[in-house]
Motif scaffolding. Structure first.
Motif: not given
Length: 374
Positions: A118-122, A142-148, A222-228, A292-296
């Motif tokens: 996931a990506l957070g947007l605020v 981001a959504a089109g690339a598969g991120y929530t 929001i912060a906790g659910c997101s990779l960035a 790179p974050l999504s692979q961690m």
């Protein structure tokens, strides 16, 4: 990152977990310590009043009843919601990795969306046209690339992020109960999120009207659910800057969109960049940072597992131990390890004494596992 892994609670365990987290003075950290110490929520519930009395509670300790828990579960079902525990498959994996993760989340909508990277947007509630447009560009990419895409359902930037990612599934974190979405003008957007493939979460009870002090808890979700987390238009002292700080404390990457020095809505984001946040000039900048974050594999730090509890040595603190620990604590936060070394009290006994003080309403817990006396 591994997703949709875990073991479902039984119905009786879910009721016990809900009772425990809804009892007086039991927050996420205290919940985890109680489970780790006693092995199950049922056993912890039996011990709560006794622990609070030993910690110096001056009023009767309230333990949430079975009836109250069952009623809340029934309310959730009426609103097409459910409660998801930290070890269950639908629990957001990135959120599970933070210190003091909520043991139970109220959830409405798609568990699959909740468990994707996931990506957070605020950003600003009084967003500019340009800010909302750029938000939509990032969210759509981001959504089109598969991120929530994760945001807080607020006006302005949050709403633009949710709308742009609605077709792919977006996550809304709420400050109040899931039956109390805020603000009122975004209720239709909220319904679309829950009914059209997105998901909404909250750690607050159904029926809870959001207060000003509840929004930082929402921001932590929001912060906790997101990779960035990307911040787009934020004035100084903005709630979005609180989200950025919490993201940093959770070990998340913080990105910011620069703006004109003449625009008050850019003062916060420009300040984040000066402090080291990654600058964002295009949606591609965000996708490159996320890749790179999504692979961690994130470490699990906030769990409470009834099947694999900590094997603590016996702890039987006496009144002298309690006095030494209470005297050593003060209004300034300290590390628990420092407290153990200073007092010379058995580590397991110190943990139990801290539980007693916490349940009595005399202990404050701070980021980084620090504690202080109220």
């Amino acid at each position: 990152m591994t997703s949709r892994s875990g073991i479902a609670l039984s119905e009786s365990q879910r009721i016990a977990w809900l009772r425990l987290i809804r009892s007086d003075n039991v927050g996420p950290v205290t919940f985890r310590e109680l489970i780790n110490h006693y092995g199950s929520a049922e056993e912890a519930l039996e011990r709560l009043p006794e622990l609070a009395v030993r910690g110096g509670a001056r009023k009767r300790f309230r333990v949430a009843s079975v009836t109250e828990a069952e009623s809340e579960l029934e309310t959730a079902a009426r609103h097409k919601g459910r409660f998801v525990a930290i070890g269950e498959p639908d629990y957001p994996p990135a959120l599970r990795a933070i210190d003091g993760a909520p043991p139970l989340l109220a959830m409405s909508g798609s568990g699959d969306v909740a468990t994707r990277p996931a990506l957070g947007l605020v950003g600003a509630r009084n967003a500019s046209v340009a800010g909302a447009k750029f938000t939509a560009m990032i969210a759509g990419a981001a959504a089109g690339a598969g991120y929530t895409v994760v945001s807080g359902l607020a006006r302005g930037i949050d709403a633009a992020a949710h709308r742009a990612s609605l077709a792919h599934g977006t996550l809304a974190a709420l400050a109040g109960g899931l039956d109390r979405p805020y603000p009122p003008e975004n209720i239709e957007l909220y319904r679309a999120i829950c009914e059209d493939g997105g998901v909404a979460i909250s750690e607050m009870p159904y029926g809870w009207e959001p207060r000003a002090r509840d929004f930082p808890r929402r921001n932590r979700l929001i912060a906790g659910c997101s990779l960035a987390v990307v911040v787009i238009e934020a004035a100084n002292r903005s709630g979005s800057l609180i989200t950025a700080r919490l993201a940093n404390e959770c070990g998340r990457l913080v990105l910011a969109v620069p703006g004109s020095p003449l625009d008050p809505r850019a003062q916060g984001t420009n300040g984040l960049i000066k402090q080291g946040a990654m600058i964002v000039c295009s949606p591609e900048d965000v996708l490159e940072a996320l890749a790179p974050l999504s692979q961690m594999e994130l470490p699990i730090r906030g769990g409470a597992d009834e099947e694999d509890t900590e094997d603590l040595p016996p702890a039987a603190p006496d009144d002298d131990d309690r006095a030494r620990v209470a005297e050593a604590l003060g209004p300034s936060p300290c590390e628990i390890d420092d407290l153990i070394r200073f007092t010379g009290v058995n580590p397991a006994a110190v943990q139990l004494i801290l539980l007693e003080l916490d349940l009595a309403g005399r202990l404050a817990r701070h980021p980084g596992g620090r504690v202080s006396l109220i």
